[in-house]
Design a protein around this motif. Structure first.
Motif, PDB file in Angstrom:
ATOM      1  N   SER A  98       0.826  -1.213   0.000  1.00 29.46           N
ATOM      2  CA  SER A  98       0.000   0.000   0.000  1.00 29.46           C
ATOM      3  C   SER A  98       0.859   1.261   0.000  1.00 29.46           C
ATOM      4  O   SER A  98       2.031   1.242   0.393  1.00 29.46           O
ATOM      5  CB  SER A  98      -0.923  -0.001   1.216  1.00 29.46           C
ATOM      6  N   ASP A  99       0.241   2.349  -0.449  1.00 26.36           N
ATOM      7  CA  ASP A  99       0.931   3.642  -0.406  1.00 26.36           C
ATOM      8  C   ASP A  99       1.370   3.963   1.017  1.00 26.36           C
ATOM      9  O   ASP A  99       2.471   4.482   1.243  1.00 26.36           O
ATOM     10  CB  ASP A  99       0.013   4.759  -0.923  1.00 26.36           C
ATOM     11  N   PHE A 100       0.473   3.681   1.974  1.00 22.60           N
ATOM     12  CA  PHE A 100       0.789   3.996   3.370  1.00 22.60           C
ATOM     13  C   PHE A 100       2.041   3.254   3.822  1.00 22.60           C
ATOM     14  O   PHE A 100       2.961   3.844   4.389  1.00 22.60           O
ATOM     15  CB  PHE A 100      -0.386   3.635   4.280  1.00 22.60           C
ATOM     16  N   GLU A 101       2.092   1.953   3.583  1.00 23.37           N
ATOM     17  CA  GLU A 101       3.235   1.162   4.035  1.00 23.37           C
ATOM     18  C   GLU A 101       4.521   1.595   3.327  1.00 23.37           C
ATOM     19  O   GLU A 101       5.573   1.728   3.960  1.00 23.37           O
ATOM     20  CB  GLU A 101       2.959  -0.330   3.781  1.00 23.37           C
ATOM     21  N   GLU A 133       8.932  -4.306   5.662  1.00 19.21           N
ATOM     22  CA  GLU A 133       8.492  -5.522   6.341  1.00 19.21           C
ATOM     23  C   GLU A 133       8.125  -5.248   7.795  1.00 19.21           C
ATOM     24  O   GLU A 133       7.134  -5.774   8.316  1.00 19.21           O
ATOM     25  CB  GLU A 133       9.586  -6.596   6.279  1.00 19.21           C
ATOM     26  N   LEU A 134       8.918  -4.414   8.460  1.00 14.46           N
ATOM     27  CA  LEU A 134       8.640  -4.076   9.863  1.00 14.46           C
ATOM     28  C   LEU A 134       7.323  -3.315   9.985  1.00 14.46           C
ATOM     29  O   LEU A 134       6.531  -3.554  10.900  1.00 14.46           O
ATOM     30  CB  LEU A 134       9.783  -3.248  10.441  1.00 14.46           C
ATOM     31  N   VAL A 135       7.092  -2.382   9.065  1.00 12.68           N
ATOM     32  CA  VAL A 135       5.854  -1.593   9.080  1.00 12.68           C
ATOM     33  C   VAL A 135       4.649  -2.505   8.873  1.00 12.68           C
ATOM     34  O   VAL A 135       3.645  -2.416   9.588  1.00 12.68           O
ATOM     35  CB  VAL A 135       5.900  -0.494   7.999  1.00 12.68           C
ATOM     36  N   GLN A 136       4.735  -3.400   7.901  1.00 14.05           N
ATOM     37  CA  GLN A 136       3.607  -4.285   7.604  1.00 14.05           C
ATOM     38  C   GLN A 136       3.276  -5.179   8.797  1.00 14.05           C
ATOM     39  O   GLN A 136       2.107  -5.382   9.134  1.00 14.05           O
ATOM     40  CB  GLN A 136       3.916  -5.137   6.377  1.00 14.05           C
TER      41      GLN A 136
END
Length: 460
Positions: free
Chosen positions: A257-260, A329-332
């Motif tokens: 996603s744009d956010f991630e 990966e950490l954000v997701q």
């Protein structure tokens, strides 16, 4: 370089707007999510509206003031005052004291703000006046509204909310109701629901999830962002910028996603700009709306705080040395941590640990308000030209938070505008690092002028 916009605002004496009909006098408890320390501050929102010839002869101040009194019949807790009880428990004394309302006039038109109508806004303190004594959390108005007429016939609606009372979704629900009643409806299309008990701690409370967002971290090196010499700027990310960032990711991550994607990029650039030691832990906190993660989902009409602060933690060295996909990966994973059980666990932790503040040491907090619907709020003059957070860096520790706000730039491109707040020298490094990430695109070099035409779209 464009000259800063200067204008004069003439305000009438602040007044209290109370519900137009009698409402219950009672004590209503906030939830154990609402009253955590990290939400005990005021959050500002601002909306800009064009002149509409169909509304000729209508005064926006009068329309909003009258509609506010009617809307408060349904949202009567907003007319009360916050009290604190045993164990720092917050509650609303529903006493009809009212919302603070300010009428104002500005000697400027909407076009004078230019195309880059976004945070940070010039003279925000004039467009949303901080009435002395009104900004404390307890025993003060829970909401302040200022309506400022512009000399073009448009107007500015600005609002400041005690964040313990609601989140972005809850606030836009209230503002939409205010808009509906401004346009002649007798009651809101979505009846408000209190239901704060749905987010209370269990009995007995039991923390069942890991909550590193509430770890109490020592800061011996004084790395919490200083409050002086802060620079506020906004950055526009359209299709070109997002494509340039995605090009740096491996193929299997380019559909994120744009956010991630943006969060991973900004976290990494920001960490480089702040220059922490390689072995120091850095954190990204992603605000996650949990309404749909309950089974059944939280009821439509609930306007309390229903979000979590899930966090990803790594060392500055790992974040900087690894490709951006590592941060992604950490954000997701952090976003995926939020479940119904997670929310109950947070509420339990609040009761057991004295309602702590989330960790701000070397933390960056991001909140996506693209779906909140601020821009759709209509008082009769159509949708807002800009609607949403009035600035970034809000909260008990300025500089930690950024918002992702829907925006159309001067070229007509749809994208996001993101206000960022950093110490001045770190901001220079941040701009340089961010520019290097998107330098394969057609983005111009950073400049303080060119609204909507360059990478940096606004600065003060």
């Amino acid at each position: 370089m464009a000259e800063p916009l200067l204008f004069t605002v003439k305000r009438q004496a602040p007044e209290f707007v109370t519900p137009s009909k009698p409402t219950p006098h009672e004590i209503k408890l906030l939830s154990d999510i609402d009253d955590q320390d990290g939400l005990r501050f005021q959050i500002p929102v601002i909306q800009f509206y064009k002149y509409d010839p169909n509304m000729a002869g209508k005064d926006p101040v009068d329309v909003v003031r009258k509609a506010l009194a009617k809307t408060l019949v349904f949202y009567y807790p907003f007319a009360g005052r916050l009290r604190e009880g045993v164990g720092r428990k917050l509650m609303v004394d529903c006493n009809e004291e009212g919302v603070l309302f300010i009428e104002a006039d500005a000697d400027v038109g909407l076009k004078d703000f230019g195309d880059a109508l976004q945070p940070p806004f010039p003279c925000l303190e004039e467009l949303l006046f901080d009435v002395p004594g009104s900004s404390e959390v307890l025993n003060t108005p829970l909401m302040v509204i200022q309506v400022t007429r512009l000399n073009c016939g448009g107007f500015i609606f600005a609002l400041r909310l005690n964040h313990t009372m609601g989140d972005a979704a809850g606030l836009t629900q209230f503002m939409s109701a205010l808009g509906e009643i401004s346009r002649g409806m007798k009651e809101p299309s979505i009846p408000p629901l209190w239901c704060r008990e749905l987010l209370n701690a269990r009995n007995p409370p039991k923390v069942t999830c890991t909550h590193r967002e509430y770890e109490q971290i020592a800061d011996p090196k004084g790395t919490i962002i200083p409050l002086d010499d802060m620079a506020h700027r906004s950055f526009f990310f359209g299709p070109t910028e997002l494509a340039a960032i995605r090009a740096l990711l491996p193929h299997h991550q380019q559909k994120r996603s744009d956010f991630e994607t943006l969060t991973a990029c900004l976290w990494r650039c920001r960490t480089i700009a702040l220059q922490p030691d390689a072995d120091e832990e850095v954190r990204i906190i992603c605000i996650v709306n949990s309404r749909s993660r309950f089974n059944p989902p939280l009821p439509k009409g609930f306007y309390g705080n229903a979000f979590a602060f899930p966090v990803a933690v790594t060392t500055a060295g790992k974040l900087i040395k690894n490709p951006m996909g590592y941060a992604l990966e950490l954000v997701q994973k952090a976003k995926g941590d939020v479940t119904q059980e997670y929310m109950h666990s947070v509420a339990d932790l609040m009761v057991l640990k004295g309602r702590p503040h989330f960790t701000v040491v070397r933390s960056f907090l991001v909140s996506d308000v693209t779906r909140a619907g601020f821009g759709d709020v209509d008082f009769g003059w159509g949708k807002a030209v800009y609607g949403g957070p009035a600035k970034g860096g809000v909260g008990a520790v300025p500089g930690v938070a950024s918002f992702y706000i829907p925006f159309v730039n001067g070229k007509g491109e749809k994208g996001l505008v993101i206000p960022v707040c950093l110490p001045a020298q770190a901001m220079e490094r941040f701009v340089e690092e961010l520019d290097s990430v998107v330098n394969n695109s057609n983005v111009t070099k950073p400049t303080k002028s060119g609204p909507g035409s360059g990478f940096i779209t606004s600065s003060l």
